[in-house]
Design a protein around this motif. Structure first.
Motif, PDB file in Angstrom:
ATOM      1  N   MET A  22       5.015  60.617 -53.547  1.00 60.93           N
ATOM      2  CA  MET A  22       4.926  60.477 -52.115  1.00 60.93           C
ATOM      3  C   MET A  22       3.801  59.501 -51.793  1.00 60.93           C
ATOM      4  N   VAL A  23       4.097  58.529 -50.962  1.00 59.67           N
ATOM      5  CA  VAL A  23       3.106  57.528 -50.582  1.00 59.67           C
ATOM      6  C   VAL A  23       2.412  57.985 -49.309  1.00 59.67           C
ATOM      7  N   ARG A  24       1.095  57.999 -49.338  1.00 60.87           N
ATOM      8  CA  ARG A  24       0.316  58.378 -48.164  1.00 60.87           C
ATOM      9  C   ARG A  24      -0.319  57.128 -47.587  1.00 60.87           C
ATOM     10  N   ARG A  25      -0.071  56.888 -46.339  1.00 63.79           N
ATOM     11  CA  ARG A  25      -0.679  55.752 -45.662  1.00 63.79           C
ATOM     12  C   ARG A  25      -1.808  56.246 -44.778  1.00 63.79           C
ATOM     13  N   ARG A  26      -2.909  55.549 -44.844  1.00 61.70           N
ATOM     14  CA  ARG A  26      -4.042  55.921 -44.010  1.00 61.70           C
ATOM     15  C   ARG A  26      -3.965  55.140 -42.707  1.00 61.70           C
ATOM     16  N   VAL A  27      -4.057  55.861 -41.620  1.00 61.92           N
ATOM     17  CA  VAL A  27      -4.058  55.235 -40.301  1.00 61.92           C
ATOM     18  C   VAL A  27      -5.509  54.956 -39.934  1.00 61.92           C
ATOM     19  N   PRO A  28      -5.824  53.714 -39.560  1.00 54.90           N
ATOM     20  CA  PRO A  28      -7.210  53.401 -39.199  1.00 54.90           C
ATOM     21  C   PRO A  28      -7.675  54.224 -38.002  1.00 54.90           C
ATOM     22  N   LEU A  29      -8.954  54.531 -37.982  1.00 57.42           N
ATOM     23  CA  LEU A  29      -9.539  55.334 -36.916  1.00 57.42           C
ATOM     24  C   LEU A  29      -9.392  54.655 -35.564  1.00 57.42           C
ATOM     25  N   VAL A  30      -9.481  53.343 -35.542  1.00 60.04           N
ATOM     26  CA  VAL A  30      -9.346  52.608 -34.281  1.00 60.04           C
ATOM     27  C   VAL A  30      -7.960  52.830 -33.679  1.00 60.04           C
ATOM     28  N   THR A  31      -6.934  52.854 -34.510  1.00 60.60           N
ATOM     29  CA  THR A  31      -5.579  53.093 -34.035  1.00 60.60           C
ATOM     30  C   THR A  31      -5.453  54.487 -33.435  1.00 60.60           C
ATOM     31  N   LEU A  32      -6.031  55.460 -34.098  1.00 56.00           N
ATOM     32  CA  LEU A  32      -5.982  56.828 -33.574  1.00 56.00           C
ATOM     33  C   LEU A  32      -6.719  56.951 -32.248  1.00 56.00           C
ATOM     34  N   VAL A  33      -7.834  56.247 -32.111  1.00 54.61           N
ATOM     35  CA  VAL A  33      -8.588  56.276 -30.858  1.00 54.61           C
ATOM     36  C   VAL A  33      -7.778  55.648 -29.732  1.00 54.61           C
ATOM     37  N   TRP A  34      -7.091  54.527 -30.003  1.00 56.12           N
ATOM     38  CA  TRP A  34      -6.254  53.879 -28.992  1.00 56.12           C
ATOM     39  C   TRP A  34      -5.096  54.788 -28.580  1.00 56.12           C
ATOM     40  N   ILE A  35      -4.489  55.443 -29.549  1.00 54.28           N
ATOM     41  CA  ILE A  35      -3.375  56.342 -29.237  1.00 54.28           C
ATOM     42  C   ILE A  35      -3.864  57.519 -28.396  1.00 54.28           C
ATOM     43  N   ALA A  36      -4.984  58.108 -28.795  1.00 51.32           N
ATOM     44  CA  ALA A  36      -5.535  59.233 -28.041  1.00 51.32           C
ATOM     45  C   ALA A  36      -5.932  58.799 -26.632  1.00 51.32           C
ATOM     46  N   GLY A  37      -6.526  57.625 -26.508  1.00 54.31           N
ATOM     47  CA  GLY A  37      -6.897  57.120 -25.186  1.00 54.31           C
ATOM     48  C   GLY A  37      -5.689  56.883 -24.301  1.00 54.31           C
ATOM     49  N   GLY A  38      -4.627  56.367 -24.887  1.00 51.41           N
ATOM     50  CA  GLY A  38      -3.400  56.154 -24.124  1.00 51.41           C
ATOM     51  C   GLY A  38      -2.775  57.456 -23.668  1.00 51.41           C
ATOM     52  N   LEU A  39      -2.801  58.463 -24.536  1.00 55.38           N
ATOM     53  CA  LEU A  39      -2.260  59.767 -24.154  1.00 55.38           C
ATOM     54  C   LEU A  39      -3.090  60.413 -23.046  1.00 55.38           C
ATOM     55  N   VAL A  40      -4.409  60.278 -23.136  1.00 57.68           N
ATOM     56  CA  VAL A  40      -5.277  60.833 -22.093  1.00 57.68           C
ATOM     57  C   VAL A  40      -5.046  60.116 -20.773  1.00 57.68           C
ATOM     58  N   ALA A  41      -4.976  58.784 -20.809  1.00 57.38           N
ATOM     59  CA  ALA A  41      -4.748  58.021 -19.583  1.00 57.38           C
ATOM     60  C   ALA A  41      -3.385  58.359 -18.977  1.00 57.38           C
ATOM     61  N   GLY A  42      -2.367  58.491 -19.822  1.00 58.93           N
ATOM     62  CA  GLY A  42      -1.043  58.866 -19.321  1.00 58.93           C
ATOM     63  C   GLY A  42      -1.035  60.262 -18.720  1.00 58.93           C
ATOM     64  N   GLY A  43      -1.753  61.181 -19.355  1.00 59.55           N
ATOM     65  CA  GLY A  43      -1.850  62.534 -18.816  1.00 59.55           C
ATOM     66  C   GLY A  43      -2.554  62.570 -17.461  1.00 59.55           C
ATOM     67  N   LEU A  44      -3.630  61.778 -17.331  1.00 52.23           N
ATOM     68  CA  LEU A  44      -4.326  61.710 -16.040  1.00 52.23           C
ATOM     69  C   LEU A  44      -3.435  61.118 -14.956  1.00 52.23           C
ATOM     70  N   TRP A  45      -2.645  60.114 -15.326  1.00 55.58           N
ATOM     71  CA  TRP A  45      -1.761  59.505 -14.333  1.00 55.58           C
ATOM     72  C   TRP A  45      -0.703  60.497 -13.876  1.00 55.58           C
ATOM     73  N   TRP A  46      -0.093  61.199 -14.831  1.00 60.28           N
ATOM     74  CA  TRP A  46       0.915  62.188 -14.453  1.00 60.28           C
ATOM     75  C   TRP A  46       0.315  63.306 -13.609  1.00 60.28           C
ATOM     76  N   TRP A  47      -0.916  63.734 -13.939  1.00 61.36           N
ATOM     77  CA  TRP A  47      -1.597  64.757 -13.144  1.00 61.36           C
ATOM     78  C   TRP A  47      -1.766  64.269 -11.707  1.00 61.36           C
ATOM     79  N   ALA A  48      -2.198  63.018 -11.544  1.00 65.64           N
ATOM     80  CA  ALA A  48      -2.419  62.481 -10.201  1.00 65.64           C
ATOM     81  C   ALA A  48      -1.109  62.363  -9.428  1.00 65.64           C
TER      82      ALA A  48
END
Length: 94
Positions: A1-27
């Motif tokens: 099984m090949v394991r790929r490491r996702v860079p931390l910067v990518t995870l931060v961008w994804i998390a930031g996008g999810l948070v921003a999308g959640g705030l928009w939907w809340w509003a």
């Protein structure tokens, strides 16, 4: 099984996008469901997210898209508009 490491910067961008999308939907839901209790912050978040959706941020300069990619005065790539196609010049007699 090949394991790929996702860079931390990518995870931060994804998390930031999810948070921003959640705030928009809340509003938006707060404005739609309880407009008498929503305020300036909800309106600004909803309008800002809607305004961002109108921007063509997914478009990038590309020479293969019909246009021509050139360097602008600042060194950034700029795409010129493509010429309209001409298909025979006339209409069919019908």
């Amino acid at each position: 099984m090949v394991r790929r490491r996702v860079p931390l910067v990518t995870l931060v961008w994804i998390a930031g996008g999810l948070v921003a999308g959640g705030l928009w939907w809340w509003a938006v839901l707060r404005l739609a469901l309880v407009p008498e209790q929503s305020g300036l912050v909800e309106g600004a978040v909803a309008a800002g997210g809607w305004g961002l959706s109108l921007l063509p941020v997914h478009v990038t300069a590309s020479a293969g898209a019909g246009g021509r990619a050139v360097r602008g005065a600042t060194g950034a790539r700029v795409t010129t508009a493509s010429r309209p196609r001409r298909w025979g010049g006339g209409s069919d007699p019908s």
